[in-house]
Design an enzyme around this catalytic site. Sequence first.
Site, PDB file in Angstrom:
ATOM      1  N   ASP A 115      -0.222   5.035   0.837  1.00 25.92           N
ATOM      2  CA  ASP A 115      -0.512   6.045   1.845  1.00 25.92           C
ATOM      3  C   ASP A 115      -0.495   5.449   3.249  1.00 25.92           C
ATOM      4  OD1 ASP A 115      -2.364   8.562   0.202  1.00 25.92           O
ATOM      5  OD2 ASP A 115      -1.425   6.845  -0.769  1.00 25.92           O
ATOM      6  N   ARG A 138     -14.813  11.993  -1.183  1.00 22.16           N
ATOM      7  CA  ARG A 138     -13.626  12.836  -1.034  1.00 22.16           C
ATOM      8  C   ARG A 138     -13.226  13.462  -2.368  1.00 22.16           C
ATOM      9  NH1 ARG A 138      -9.659   8.706   1.805  1.00 22.16           N
ATOM     10  NH2 ARG A 138     -10.963   7.242   0.626  1.00 22.16           N
ATOM     11  N   ASP A 148      -1.879  -0.835   5.792  1.00 21.19           N
ATOM     12  CA  ASP A 148      -2.311  -0.365   7.115  1.00 21.19           C
ATOM     13  C   ASP A 148      -3.806  -0.231   7.278  1.00 21.19           C
ATOM     14  OD1 ASP A 148      -2.979   3.005   7.144  1.00 21.19           O
ATOM     15  OD2 ASP A 148      -2.224   2.066   5.322  1.00 21.19           O
ATOM     16  N   LYS A 175      -6.985  -4.589  -5.218  1.00 20.07           N
ATOM     17  CA  LYS A 175      -5.607  -4.826  -4.765  1.00 20.07           C
ATOM     18  C   LYS A 175      -5.304  -6.323  -4.711  1.00 20.07           C
ATOM     19  CE  LYS A 175      -4.873  -0.698  -1.899  1.00 20.07           C
ATOM     20  NZ  LYS A 175      -4.367  -0.201  -0.609  1.00 20.07           N
ATOM     21  N   ASN A 182      -8.971  -1.397   3.672  1.00 23.47           N
ATOM     22  CA  ASN A 182      -9.005  -1.772   2.252  1.00 23.47           C
ATOM     23  C   ASN A 182      -7.780  -2.575   1.829  1.00 23.47           C
ATOM     24  OD1 ASN A 182      -7.378   0.602   2.500  1.00 23.47           O
ATOM     25  ND2 ASN A 182      -7.536   0.911   0.288  1.00 23.47           N
ATOM     26  N   SER A 193      -2.235   0.769  -4.692  1.00 27.24           N
ATOM     27  CA  SER A 193      -2.706   1.859  -3.848  1.00 27.24           C
ATOM     28  C   SER A 193      -4.099   2.348  -4.224  1.00 27.24           C
ATOM     29  CB  SER A 193      -1.718   3.029  -3.948  1.00 27.24           C
ATOM     30  OG  SER A 193      -2.211   4.168  -3.282  1.00 27.24           O
ATOM     31  N   GLY A 194      -4.859   2.688  -3.209  1.00 31.68           N
ATOM     32  CA  GLY A 194      -6.127   3.375  -3.394  1.00 31.68           C
ATOM     33  C   GLY A 194      -5.919   4.867  -3.538  1.00 31.68           C
ATOM     34  N   ASP A 243       0.868  -1.171   0.000  1.00 32.64           N
ATOM     35  CA  ASP A 243       0.000   0.000   0.000  1.00 32.64           C
ATOM     36  C   ASP A 243       0.911   1.229   0.000  1.00 32.64           C
ATOM     37  OD1 ASP A 243      -2.343   1.647   0.493  1.00 32.64           O
ATOM     38  OD2 ASP A 243      -1.600   1.804   2.550  1.00 32.64           O
TER      39      ASP A 243
END
Length: 385
Positions: A178, A221, A332, A309, A335, A264-265, A176
């Site tokens: 972020d 967002r 972390d 992912k 997701n 990554s999201g 991941d």
Amino acid sequence: MSTLLMMQISGSDRPGLIAAIGQILADEAITLQNLNQYSDHSIFNFHALISCDELQWSRISAAVSALGLDINRADAEVETNEQWVLTVLAREISPEMLSHIEHEVSQQGLSIQKTTQLTEPNNPSVCAYEMALCGKIANVNELKQAFLEHTANLPFDVAIQPASAHRTRKRLACFDMDSTLIEAEVIDELAKAAGIGDQVAAITESAMQGDIDFQESFKQRMALLKGLDESVLAEIAQNLPVTEGAERLMKTLKAFGIKTAILSGGFNYFGQYLQEKLGFDYVHANQLDISDGKVTGLVKGDIVDGAKKAELLKSIAKKEGIALEQTVAVGDGANDLLMLAEAALGVAFRAKPIVKQRADYAISTLGLDGVLYLLGFTDKEILTQ
């Protein structure tokens, strides 16, 4: 009548001991099983499963004692001799931590065969030990929960893995971005630049905790970011705080030929920046839609969520001809859970409570390079230059 037993020999180390012991056993026509020999601080240790009768044991014991070594025996049952590796990570190991570990290990009926320090004494910021365990664990999840209770109050991490050949032969590591590779949530940084930081950060936190569906939270967002000038992207990218240990981790993985991927999201723009900086092989993230120099509040293509992912990890492994038993995933947030479950070694890194509870392995005390110790690397093998 022959009996299967664990032979344990120890004493002051010196050249020729293994040859001498080997000759003693050869004279009795003994076949060694599950041999384990090591020296620590000039102390010689030799453990092996052997099958012998009382007369043979008496002769072996006398001959080994004549070498000035101590010899002991313990009954052994082959069917319970499952092999495990327990890794302990901390900034500094205390007697209290070791006491908790040894208590839980003994409660499970496990025996510690060997303890190896993976870190060098001159490494002041990290302490990592690896314990080779033998025995049958009744319930691995219960043992994991017991360790989680201890680590909630003391600054150390514990991971227990089967001692399989694949443990130290990983070939693909997926991360991941972020709050894993970087100590920030990029979408929150974009929101700060747009003057709506608190509003977006609250949605981000709910998504990472698993309280809101990731796709829904992402759309909410993104809509709030509509109209943001694209010029802020470069400034944010150049100031991304790379997580402690990330560079050391990547240099080592690359040196050992392990493929790496960012899943990554977050956003491709920043993933590609990290790819160039750290040398990742693959990047899969969301593509910001920009029109007339402004963020539109939308993304191009499918949103990279938890399911995506996990799918990407499998597709990269298939493309590279890598078995899932040889994969690592680190993340972390909620997701990341599907990706962590898909990989053979799924590590919750400085993770949200729900993720730490559900993942098989967790690192909270060290930097990202702590993953290397779970893979059995020592400081002598880890690259720092």
